[in-house]
Scaffold this active site. Structure first.
Site, PDB file in Angstrom:
ATOM      1  N   CYS A 177       0.809  -1.186   0.010  1.00 14.89           N
ATOM      2  CA  CYS A 177      -0.061  -0.225   0.067  1.00 14.89           C
ATOM      3  C   CYS A 177       0.915   1.297  -0.030  1.00 14.89           C
ATOM      4  CB  CYS A 177      -1.103   0.052   1.187  1.00 14.89           C
ATOM      5  SG  CYS A 177      -0.274   0.051   2.677  1.00 14.89           S
ATOM      6  N   THR A 178       0.398   2.395  -0.009  1.00 14.72           N
ATOM      7  CA  THR A 178       0.918   3.726   0.015  1.00 14.72           C
ATOM      8  C   THR A 178       2.320   3.696   0.946  1.00 14.72           C
ATOM      9  OG1 THR A 178      -0.758   4.701  -0.893  1.00 14.72           O
ATOM     10  CG2 THR A 178       0.910   6.033  -0.412  1.00 14.72           C
TER      11      THR A 178
END
Length: 311
Positions: A177-178
């Site tokens: 994810c980010t």
């Protein structure tokens, strides 16, 4: 020109006194001119903030006085102007909303993989690689070979996993994810569902882009970020995307040439689906923005979809 430091930070840790932490944390941010949003919950802290080098250092130093936050995870990038308009500390049930009770990364979590080791892991044909972010984020960029769950929010992730994957068949799962926070909760959930080997990228995409040379990268495209830069390139400089204030979708240079693009009001992704109430609100908000610019005033208070965190 003074460079603005953008710091994405989080930690899963039990904070039973999180309500009492809100006011002193907010005061520390305001005293140092730090902008952005931090979330506090009993399960920890999460958010993205920005300020001068001295301001961010002061905030991190204040947080790390608390022994529970000494090893707080944070990533940094830089931009030429403030990417946030306001300063907020919000109290939440979860610092990243999965909506499934008893999923606790403080109790069990997947295996962290350092950015330097990530390419080798995801190049293994036996590894199932899942992008845990939302559809509009994946559309901008993702890792080569990653599966897009096409979720609108993180709350949809558990149902997606149940409908598509089986612990008996999918023995090795890697997720990203980010900034790393969403994967911690996703990996905890999947371990609880019986998946045996669950890996996740330590520090998320942002740490990978920071540490892995471009000539070795398996990342394709830009990375969506939760501030006014909208996206960053592999070198962590600001990308070419803007964001539609009405629907939150990132909009490309091509999108902005469309007849359906009206700055601050609609874009090719939403022009034919906006409710009249949303359209009217967007028109009024854009009018206030233009008036503020003409009068050289600060950005007006109003709905700012870019201040949404990873949900």
């Amino acid at each position: 020109m003074t460079q603005i430091v953008v710091a994405a930070l989080y930690k899963f840790v039990t904070l039973k006194d999180y309500v009492a932490l809100r006011e002193p944390l907010l005061k520390t941010m305001l005293d140092n001119g730090v902008k952005g949003t931090l979330l506090l919950a009993e399960e920890g802290i999460n958010g993205t903030v920005s300020g001068t080098r001295e301001a961010i250092d002061a905030l991190l130093a204040w947080l790390k006085v608390d022994p529970r936050l000494v090893d707080l995870d944070h990533k940094e990038s830089y931009c030429g102007e403030q990417p946030f308009y306001r300063t907020k500390v919000k109290l939440k049930k979860e610092i990243v909303t999965l909506g499934v009770p008893n999923v606790d990364p403080n109790q069990q979590v997947g295996t962290y993989v350092e950015p330097k080791d990530w390419n080798a892991l995801i190049s293994d044909p036996e590894v199932l690689l899942i992008d845990t972010r939302n559809d509009y984020e994946v559309a901008i960029g993702t890792f080569e070979g990653a599966i897009d769950p096409q979720t609108k929010s993180f709350r949809e992730f558990p149902d997606y996993i149940k409908a598509n994957f089986d612990p008996a068949r999918h023995k090795k799962v890697a997720m990203f994810c980010t900034g790393g926070i969403r994967c911690e909760k996703a990996s905890s959930y999947m371990l609880g569902q019986g998946f045996e080997e669950v890996f996740h990228l330590k520090g998320g995409i942002l740490k990978y882009l920071e540490e892995v040379p471009q000539d070795e990268t398996l990342w394709r495209g830009d990375c969506f970020v939760f501030d006014n830069r909208v996206t960053v390139r592999h070198d962590l400089t600001e990308g070419d995307f803007d964001q539609c204030h009405a629907c939150r979708n990132p909009i490309s240079v091509e999108d902005r040439l469309s007849e359906h693009y009206a700055p601050g009001i609609s874009c090719p992704h939403c022009w034919d689906s906006l409710s009249e109430k949303t359209r009217a609100s967007a028109i009024e908000r854009q009018k206030q923005i233009e008036l503020a610019k003409a009068r050289n005033l600060p950005h007006p208070i109003g709905r700012d979809p870019r201040q949404a965190l990873e949900d």
